[in-house]
Design an enzyme around this catalytic site. Structure first.
Site, short mmCIF file in Angstrom:
data_model
loop_
_atom_site.label_atom_id
_atom_site.label_comp_id
_atom_site.label_asym_id
_atom_site.label_seq_id
_atom_site.Cartn_x
_atom_site.Cartn_y
_atom_site.Cartn_z
N ASP A 134 -29.76 1.82 19.44
CA ASP A 134 -30.08 2.97 18.70
C ASP A 134 -29.66 4.33 19.58
OD1 ASP A 134 -31.35 1.26 16.90
OD2 ASP A 134 -33.36 1.78 17.47
N GLU A 166 -26.03 4.25 19.27
CA GLU A 166 -25.38 5.11 18.12
C GLU A 166 -25.57 6.46 17.99
OE1 GLU A 166 -25.08 1.14 15.37
OE2 GLU A 166 -27.13 2.31 15.48
N GLU A 184 -28.18 8.87 14.96
CA GLU A 184 -28.16 7.37 14.78
C GLU A 184 -27.25 6.99 13.67
OE1 GLU A 184 -30.51 3.08 14.58
OE2 GLU A 184 -31.66 5.04 14.75
N ASP A 194 -23.76 5.34 13.61
CA ASP A 194 -23.58 3.93 12.96
C ASP A 194 -22.08 4.00 12.09
OD1 ASP A 194 -24.20 1.29 12.16
OD2 ASP A 194 -24.43 2.35 10.57
#
Length: 243
Positions: free
Chosen positions: A131, A134, A63, A67
């Site tokens: 979440d 990502e 994650e 991101d």
């Protein structure tokens, strides 16, 4: 779908064993080199799973990577698509595109929650969908390369859902908007947020928004951020014609 999770968490699993559901692979648009990355991207910390070597297994590292990669791809898209706009505009548009609310919506449309080995006695974050999205991007980058990841983001996120003209008008944070307005008008804005218990013994936050010692609006939520955002949204609509 549970069978592929049983094989994934088995200590004697074989790396060549195909475990990802076909529906998930269709979303990816390609056959992964190593499915373990994607299975890891679908594992929340709350499941308390471990790798065969004893390390904790969850999506958080992927994650984190996803991101950063997503932010880079969106920044490149905006830089190319809005050549006459300044850094402030590009930053604001990127924030709207990668906002938690928007990513949760994308994760919901992809039905990513259907792919995790859900257990009813675990608590999942209200941002779990964003979440997972990502983490999915992070897994694609590790398994493939930047170009494949970029093409995926454009196909899944940018092309179907991003229109810069419409995005300019979209409000992501009413709290930020009200703070910006109060600063421009040189008015003192105060958000007074307190905890309170309801009849169900759950903690609820109550936020009161004041401007120049005048009470304007109140909001309730299960987090301080949510309560303040609701109060700011109500205040925004009260002041809408003045902004």
């Amino acid at each position: 779908m549970l069978n592929f999770w049983k094989s994934f968490f088995s200590l004697k699993k074989k790396s060549s064993l195909k475990r990802l559901p076909e529906e998930y692979i269709k979303i990816l648009g390609f056959a992964p080199h190593n499915e373990d990355f994607f299975l890891e991207s679908l594992t929340p910390r709350a499941l308390k799973k471990y790798k065969s070597n004893g390390e904790i297994l969850n999506y958080e590292r992927l994650e984190f990577l996803g991101d950063a990669i997503l932010g880079s791809i969106v920044a490149e898209y905006l830089y190319t698509s809005a050549p006459k706009n300044d850094e402030g505009y590009l930053t604001k548009m990127r924030s709207k595109i990668v906002s938690r609310k928007h990513l949760n919506e994308i994760g919901g449309r992809l039905k990513l929650l259907d792919f995790i080995p859900y257990e009813h006695n675990i608590h999942l974050s209200h941002n779990i969908l964003g979440d997972l999205f990502e983490a999915m991007i992070g897994a694609i980058y590790v398994d493939q390369n930047y170009e494949v990841t970029k093409n995926f983001v454009h196909r899944i996120l940018i092309e179907p859902y991003i229109n810069l003209y419409e995005l300019e008008k979209k409000i992501i944070s009413y709290k930020s908007l009200m703070i910006e307005w109060s600063q421009k008008k040189k008015k003192k804005l105060l958000l007074n947020t307190q905890e309170e218990e309801n009849a169900e013994k759950k903690v609820i936050f109550v936020s009161q928004l004041w401007i120049e010692d005048r009470f304007v609006a109140k909001g309730r939520g299960y987090s301080k951020k949510n309560a303040e955002e609701i109060a700011a949204k109500r205040a925004y609509y009260k002041f809408n014609n003045k902004m």
